[in-house]
Design a protein around this motif. Structure first.
Motif, mmCIF file in Angstrom:
data_model
loop_
_atom_site.group_PDB
_atom_site.id
_atom_site.type_symbol
_atom_site.label_atom_id
_atom_site.label_comp_id
_atom_site.label_asym_id
_atom_site.label_seq_id
_atom_site.Cartn_x
_atom_site.Cartn_y
_atom_site.Cartn_z
ATOM 1 N N LYS A 3 0.848 -1.213 0.000
ATOM 2 C CA LYS A 3 0.000 0.000 0.000
ATOM 3 C C LYS A 3 0.867 1.240 0.000
ATOM 4 C CE LYS A 3 -4.111 -1.371 2.502
ATOM 5 N NZ LYS A 3 -4.403 -1.695 3.870
ATOM 6 N N ASN A 4 0.403 2.299 -0.605
ATOM 7 C CA ASN A 4 1.127 3.578 -0.681
ATOM 8 C C ASN A 4 2.523 3.412 -1.270
ATOM 9 O OD1 ASN A 4 -1.107 4.727 0.668
ATOM 10 N ND2 ASN A 4 -0.214 4.123 2.638
ATOM 11 N N ARG A 5 2.663 2.488 -2.176
ATOM 12 C CA ARG A 5 3.916 2.243 -2.905
ATOM 13 C C ARG A 5 5.067 1.851 -1.972
ATOM 14 N NH1 ARG A 5 4.620 5.117 -8.099
ATOM 15 N NH2 ARG A 5 2.574 4.966 -9.021
ATOM 16 N N LYS A 11 8.757 -6.224 -13.297
ATOM 17 C CA LYS A 11 7.398 -5.758 -13.545
ATOM 18 C C LYS A 11 6.814 -5.461 -12.168
ATOM 19 C CE LYS A 11 3.730 -8.068 -15.200
ATOM 20 N NZ LYS A 11 3.231 -9.355 -15.566
ATOM 21 N N ILE A 12 6.662 -4.197 -11.843
ATOM 22 C CA ILE A 12 6.209 -3.851 -10.487
ATOM 23 C C ILE A 12 4.694 -3.707 -10.466
ATOM 24 C CG2 ILE A 12 6.391 -2.134 -8.632
ATOM 25 C CD1 ILE A 12 9.301 -1.679 -9.779
ATOM 26 N N VAL A 13 4.051 -4.470 -9.626
ATOM 27 C CA VAL A 13 2.582 -4.407 -9.546
ATOM 28 C C VAL A 13 2.139 -4.263 -8.085
ATOM 29 C CG1 VAL A 13 2.321 -5.905 -11.583
ATOM 30 C CG2 VAL A 13 2.185 -6.901 -9.319
ATOM 31 N N ASP A 14 0.991 -3.662 -7.897
ATOM 32 C CA ASP A 14 0.473 -3.538 -6.527
ATOM 33 C C ASP A 14 0.117 -4.932 -6.005
ATOM 34 O OD1 ASP A 14 0.794 -0.844 -6.415
ATOM 35 O OD2 ASP A 14 -1.243 -0.383 -7.150
ATOM 36 N N MET A 15 0.441 -5.152 -4.736
ATOM 37 C CA MET A 15 0.214 -6.466 -4.123
ATOM 38 C C MET A 15 -1.270 -6.848 -4.228
ATOM 39 S SD MET A 15 1.265 -7.628 -0.290
ATOM 40 C CE MET A 15 -0.066 -6.908 0.627
ATOM 41 N N PRO A 16 -1.544 -7.947 -4.911
ATOM 42 C CA PRO A 16 -2.946 -8.361 -4.978
ATOM 43 C C PRO A 16 -3.371 -8.940 -3.628
ATOM 44 C CG PRO A 16 -1.515 -9.880 -6.200
ATOM 45 C CD PRO A 16 -0.614 -8.881 -5.560
ATOM 46 N N GLY A 17 -4.652 -9.035 -3.394
ATOM 47 C CA GLY A 17 -5.128 -9.633 -2.135
ATOM 48 C C GLY A 17 -4.965 -11.135 -2.198
ATOM 49 N N ASP A 28 -0.613 -12.440 1.075
ATOM 50 C CA ASP A 28 0.686 -11.881 1.469
ATOM 51 C C ASP A 28 0.538 -10.886 2.612
ATOM 52 O OD1 ASP A 28 2.868 -12.863 0.179
ATOM 53 O OD2 ASP A 28 2.604 -11.617 -1.607
ATOM 54 N N VAL A 29 1.610 -10.759 3.404
ATOM 55 C CA VAL A 29 1.643 -9.689 4.406
ATOM 56 C C VAL A 29 2.735 -8.701 3.978
ATOM 57 C CG1 VAL A 29 0.745 -11.067 6.309
ATOM 58 C CG2 VAL A 29 3.207 -11.068 5.884
ATOM 59 N N PRO A 30 2.644 -7.415 4.374
ATOM 60 C CA PRO A 30 3.607 -6.430 3.874
ATOM 61 C C PRO A 30 5.039 -6.647 4.359
ATOM 62 C CG PRO A 30 1.908 -5.389 5.265
ATOM 63 C CD PRO A 30 1.568 -6.838 5.174
ATOM 64 N N PHE A 31 5.208 -7.138 5.581
ATOM 65 C CA PHE A 31 6.574 -7.308 6.090
ATOM 66 C C PHE A 31 6.614 -8.363 7.196
ATOM 67 C CE2 PHE A 31 5.660 -5.417 10.114
ATOM 68 C CZ PHE A 31 4.645 -4.514 9.831
#
Ligand SMILES: O=C(O)[C@H]1O[C@H](OP(=O)(O)OP(=O)(O)OC[C@H]2O[C@@H](n3ccc(=O)[nH]c3=O)[C@H](O)[C@@H]2O)[C@H](O)[C@@H](O)[C@@H]1O
Length: 431
Positions: A302-304, A375-381, A384-387
């Motif tokens: 989220k938020n890049r 290829k950078i894409v927003d994390m799909p639902g 995954d967890v962010p960290f």
């Protein structure tokens, strides 16, 4: 010659015709004669049924041994030899998932120091089974026998405990992978819940009971935002079914500790990587794609914000596993009954220094000397967890766990293995 059916239900009524002209005596005699004939037939029938049943059970058990890849005198001998302990105070360990990534490394480490090791693996095709076969060959060379079978096979487990009085079980067999749970949810329930219960049932009934060390996951921290993750933090917000089954495993093992006195140690692994690793994991598939000139998909939060993982090198994880086995304490139950309290522990096994996924890619590019097509894409639902970020002070205190390999060094070793295993190193040197 009349058939048995003809004899019992004759089609010619005349055969049973009563000769009315016969004397009373004769009738009494016939009466006794027919009673004894019936009795003989009844006996015959009982004998026939009994022999049919025993033949059936013979065929049944015979076919089990014929179709199963386990059982028999030679097989038992191989299991016993592999479980042989070659050092004072050593242990005999049943390693489930032994042809897996962590299973192979732990098995080798135990064997090297003189412990007895028997592996168990079902060689499923979640990822390339030929890699599992290659790991198996490696283990065989070191005198480790791998039983081909499933942790859901209660008869096989009972047989193994019958043949060897395992002191420890290192339970690493599982359906791994966070995102695959959306594709095949039932495989997670089958292996990580049903399989776990079958294994614990076997451990609880074994005499003596083994101590159990098993693989939980850092993913149990789910949407937890408090960092670094410590064992006391909440784990009731899983982000994937995979995480939920691992969390369930922690609860299930707790009940077996509480009711049956099994010594339990759960290890929350943090994104383990290294030589002989899992092709479904990012560092592995990125390496393959970079070398083949294919694009790689890098998820972004989220938020890049870049995603980050507390990547942990396999040798450090192995030390944590072996330390857990060494300090597990004993199970206290026997005959399926608890005789006193037994240890129940959960440890984080991480590296304590998270690295972002783009940094992981940069390190790989340097080692491979090839630029990645990102290829950078927003994390799909996708679960995954962010960290992730481990607090390892509890493991350090209790197990002497101290990771020593940073991502740069660990990936260098991985790339070296990858190039030699897949034969990419035609004249190319890896620094
Ligand atoms: O720590 C753990 O407990 C878990 O670690 C890994 O799960 P994960 O951390 O998701 O590892 P990878 O699948 O290798 O992904 C690493 C990172 O790369 C990212 N990624 C993955 C794949 C991809 O194509 N692109 C991409 O950016 C993921 O979002 C994640 O942030 C293992 O796959 C799990 O089996 C294990 O239980």
């Amino acid at each position: 010659m009349p058939s048995l059916e003809d004899e019992l239900f004759p089609s010619t009524p005349g055969k049973f015709k009563i000769e009315r002209a016969h004397t009373m005596n004769r009738q009494v005699y016939r009466c006794f004669a027919s009673t004894s004939t019936m009795f003989l037939w009844a006996l015959f029938l009982i004998a026939l049924t009994a022999s049919y049943l025993s033949f059936h059970s013979f065929v049944d058990s015979g076919s089990r041994y014929l179709s199963a890849s386990w059982g028999g005198i030679q097989w038992e001998k191989q299991v016993r030899n592999s479980a042989q302990i070659h050092r004072n105070g050593g242990m005999s360990v049943l390693v489930t998932g032994a042809a897996g990534f962590v299973g192979t490394h732990v098995s080798l480490a135990l064997k090297r120091r003189g412990d007895g090791v028997v592996g168990l693996d079902n060689f499923n095709n979640y990822y390339d089974p030929s890699l599992k076969r290659a790991r198996k060959s490696l283990l065989n060379v070191h005198g480790i026998f791998i039983v081909e079978g499933d942790i859901n096979d209660a008869k096989l487990l009972a047989k193994l405990f019958d043949v060897v009085a395992f002191t420890h079980v290192m339970h690493l067999a599982a359906q791994a992978g966070v995102r695959y749970a959306m594709e095949n949810p039932h495989s997670y329930v089958h292996s990580n819940i049903a399989g776990l219960v079958t294994l614990l049932e076997a451990c609880k009934s074994a005499n003596p009971q083994p101590a159990v060390v098993w693989a939980s996951s850092s993913s149990v921290y789910g949407l937890n935002e408090k960092v670094p993750f410590s064992e006391m933090d909440r784990t009731d917000q899983p982000a994937s079914l995979y995480a939920a089954t691992k969390k369930a495993g922690e609860e299930i093992t707790h009940t077996y500790n509480h009711i049956y006195g099994l010594s339990i140690t759960g290890l929350r692994f943090f994104t383990v990587y290294g030589p002989w690793g899992r092709p479904d994991m990012a560092y592995f598939s990125f390496t393959r794609n970079i070398l083949q000139g294919k694009p790689i998909t890098v998820y972004r939060g989220k938020n890049r914000v870049d995603l980050a993982r507390d990547f942990t090198y396999i040798d450090d994880i192995v030390k944590g596993c072996v330390g857990s086995l060494d300090t597990s304490g004993k199970s206290t139950g026997s005959g399926g009954k608890k005789r006193g309290p037994a240890p129940y522990r959960i440890f984080n096994l991480g590296n304590t220094s998270p690295v972002t996924v783009p940094t992981l890619v940069s390190i790989l590019e340097r080692h491979l000397k090839v630029k990645a097509k990102r290829k950078i894409v927003d994390m799909p639902g996708n679960g995954d967890v962010p960290f992730t970020h481990a607090n390892i002070s509890y493991a350090r205190r209790e197990l002497g766990y101290k990771p020593t390999t940073d991502l740069q060094t660990g990936l260098k070793k991985f790339v070296k293995w990858y190039l030699s295993y897949y034969g990419y190193n035609h004249g190319k040197t890896v620094n």
